[in-house]
Design an enzyme around this catalytic site. Structure first.
Site, mmCIF file in Angstrom:
data_model
loop_
_atom_site.group_PDB
_atom_site.id
_atom_site.type_symbol
_atom_site.label_atom_id
_atom_site.label_comp_id
_atom_site.label_asym_id
_atom_site.label_seq_id
_atom_site.Cartn_x
_atom_site.Cartn_y
_atom_site.Cartn_z
ATOM 1 N N GLU A 355 20.835 1.246 -17.973
ATOM 2 C CA GLU A 355 20.857 2.669 -18.284
ATOM 3 C C GLU A 355 21.693 3.426 -17.258
ATOM 4 O O GLU A 355 22.330 4.425 -17.579
ATOM 5 C CB GLU A 355 19.426 3.222 -18.331
ATOM 6 C CG GLU A 355 19.309 4.540 -19.078
ATOM 7 C CD GLU A 355 17.882 4.922 -19.395
ATOM 8 O OE1 GLU A 355 17.454 4.727 -20.552
ATOM 9 O OE2 GLU A 355 17.182 5.412 -18.485
ATOM 10 N N HIS A 386 12.481 -24.213 -18.701
ATOM 11 C CA HIS A 386 12.231 -24.923 -19.952
ATOM 12 C C HIS A 386 12.662 -24.083 -21.150
ATOM 13 O O HIS A 386 12.250 -24.356 -22.284
ATOM 14 C CB HIS A 386 10.748 -25.288 -20.053
ATOM 15 C CG HIS A 386 10.310 -26.213 -18.959
ATOM 16 N ND1 HIS A 386 10.361 -27.591 -19.083
ATOM 17 C CD2 HIS A 386 9.850 -25.967 -17.704
ATOM 18 C CE1 HIS A 386 9.930 -28.145 -17.955
ATOM 19 N NE2 HIS A 386 9.627 -27.175 -17.097
ATOM 20 N N LYS A 514 18.314 9.650 -30.698
ATOM 21 C CA LYS A 514 17.176 10.569 -30.790
ATOM 22 C C LYS A 514 17.475 11.696 -31.779
ATOM 23 O O LYS A 514 16.632 12.071 -32.599
ATOM 24 C CB LYS A 514 16.875 11.183 -29.417
ATOM 25 C CG LYS A 514 16.219 10.261 -28.405
ATOM 26 C CD LYS A 514 15.928 11.084 -27.152
ATOM 27 C CE LYS A 514 15.368 10.243 -26.030
ATOM 28 N NZ LYS A 514 15.153 11.047 -24.806
#
Length: 549
Positions: A355, A386, A514
């Site tokens: 960000e 793994h 937004k």
């Protein structure tokens, strides 16, 4: 802040030439040539040791990278941040999260005003309040003590407290539980509420403006759930507090403004855990441990501000990151903590880094012609071994990685910790050394393999090595050490943004989505087909409406 196009500096041109000279050299040779390489390429602060010797760098590389920092005016930019200049120019704000953890009596000015009296006042408010919660002095509407704290926030109002409370679980007060709700997906709040008793639950609503859509949607759902059991709205004041600055909206919600904990516009969301946003931390581990967290961060702040660049941990880590990002064209960096308590540490700095430095325009408003912020990711060891380490070892992409581990475990059970740390040491050694064809052949011959079998399997078992890592070893994961580690990465991110000539403290890329969501929401309430967007978005919305029935 000084605005310097990095690729036009003399240092950058020298680094490009140096890269051509060094790009095919192997770290194995660097260690052979310099028996003191570890001593020469490691730094320490308090209980933290940073070994950067397993990197594709020489003394010359560091010299040139340090020249870049000096030529770009990094020292002046560091001073600008600490002195309260408006280095967040696109929002016309100071960047003073460092003031939140400052120790001592020196003033810190923002717009000519000393911010420290206000900082100390909020810290004292947090100390008193968290003490009342922990001791049971604060009672719920039926007279019972609080046992569960729920932080409702998103982004910086969530990720920091989540990460810190997970890291500091060994310091949790025995009768306190902490929960976090961030996602506007109703599942998050619904599953959390199933665990709670309204008589003993305290909600912290973390929103500076008290208007954040996701946070307030969850807050109103939590309030409705609470009032189903409590009945009278006057009880809201005993079970909800606000981390906000919007007094009118806080009081309208039903929260007593005496229980509103303030923070300021010079505190960016992703740097806010040190502020009132950290109240859930203080209630979970005690204010004394929250204060230790602040002190650890301050120790790194002093180191960052005062140490020469060649002995400055955040600066060195930042420069090495630039070396890989901009010259080796590495696209990602991995953060790999060998401590299960730190399992949210990579996610926290995924936000902190991506960000901050996910920008494509320089400080003059021009498109950049160089790479900026990397993709940050990671998981705890040994789980990652793994899962994705295969690609780090033998894949086609260079992935510089930070390995972090404590020397002492909070849970010294049997051989667990020594097994864990043996893997920590082995992985960085393997990534550096690799395994040559001759070594593989010798190994297969010793195992009794036939020549034709060896010829077939040998290429698949060769590791080139030369994969860069930093090893960050610390004595124990204490609040103070955690504070220093967080501040170390914060300052690394700042240095990289400063040298890339971008603004690291805004996040305009978050805003467009937004705005569009607010336009789309009313369309989802209407049964009529939508045709006001592009064909894909129209098609998806209409398919959603059909599926909803």
């Amino acid at each position: 802040m000084k605005k310097t196009n990095p690729v036009k500096t003399r240092a950058w041109l020298f680094l490009e030439k140096h890269y051509e000279d060094i790009k095919n050299r192997h770290m194995r040779d660097f260690f052979k040539e310099d028996p003191r390489r570890f001593d020469n390429f490691s730094l320490a602060l308090d209980d933290i040791l940073v070994d950067f010797s397993k990197n594709r760098i020489t003394t010359k590389t560091l010299e040139l990278l340090l020249n870049l920092a000096h030529e770009a005016g990094l020292k002046e930019m560091i001073n600008s941040m600490f002195s309260g200049e408006h280095i967040n120019e696109t929002e016309n704000r100071a960047v003073l999260h460092t003031a939140l953890r400052r120790q001592g009596d020196e003033p810190v000015l923002a717009d000519g005003k000393d911010v420290m009296p206000d900082v100390r006042a909020v810290l004292e408010q947090m100390r008193v309040f968290s003490g009342r919660i922990i001791t049971g002095e604060w009672k719920g509407f039926t007279g019972k003590a609080i046992t569960d704290v729920v932080n409702i926030g998103i982004g910086g109002s969530d990720l920091g407290p989540v990460m810190v409370t997970e890291c500091l679980k060994p310091y949790a007060k025995p009768h306190m539980n902490v929960h976090f709700v961030s996602n506007v997906d109703g599942t998050h709040i619904a599953e959390t509420l199933k665990l709670l008793n309204p008589e003993t639950t305290l909600f912290m609503i973390a929103s500076k403006t008290f208007t954040t859509q996701e946070t307030m949607t969850n807050a109103y759902t939590a309030r409705a759930w609470f009032l189903e059991k409590a009945g009278d709205k006057k009880h809201v004041a005993r079970h909800f507090v606000a981390l906000s600055t919007n007094k009118e909206a806080v009081e309208e919600f039903g929260i007593d403004s005496q229980n509103m904990f303030e923070f300021w516009d010079w505190v960016g969301g992703r740097y806010s855990l040190w502020s009132a946003i950290g109240l859930s931390i203080a209630c979970y581990v005690g204010f004394e441990n929250f204060h230790e967290l602040l002190k650890g961060a301050y120790a790194m702040d002093v180191h960052f501000q005062k140490e020469p660049f060649e002995r400055n941990i955040p600066v060195i880590l930042a420069l090495i990151g630039i070396w890989y990002n901009n010259f080796f064209n590495a696209q990602t960096e991995a953060i790999l903590p060998y401590d299960q308590y730190m399992h949210r540490f990579p996610a926290y700095f995924q936000q902190g880094n991506m960000e901050s430095n996910g920008k494509s325009v320089d400080r003059d408003g021009n498109p950049v012609t160089w790479q900026t912020g990397p993709i940050i990711w990671g998981e705890p060891g040994t789980n990652g071994q793994h899962a994705f380490y295969q690609l780090i070892h033998q894949g086609t992409k260079m992935i510089p990685a930070d390995f972090l581990a404590p020397a002492q475990s909070h849970n010294p059970i049997g051989e667990h910790h020594k097994i864990l740390l043996s893997n920590f040491f082995a992985q960085t050694e393997a990534l550096m050394n690799g395994k040559t064809a001759a070594e593989v052949q010798k190994e297969l011959e010793a195992a009794g393999k036939l020549p034709e079998e060896i010829a077939e399997i040998l290429p698949h078992k060769v590791f080139d090595g030369n994969r860069p890592t930093n090893s960050i070893l610390f004595k124990k994961l204490t609040p103070r050490t955690l504070g220093s580690l967080i501040a170390m990465y914060e300052h690394k991110i700042f240095v990289q943004g400063a040298l890339w000539n971008i603004y690291s403290f805004d996040q305009w890329g978050v805003e467009l989505g937004k705005q569009l969501a607010k336009k789309i929401l009313p369309e989802l309430e209407d049964e009529r087909p939508v045709n006001s967007h592009d064909a894909s978005t129209n098609g998806l919305i209409n398919a959603f409406k059909h599926m909803m029935g």
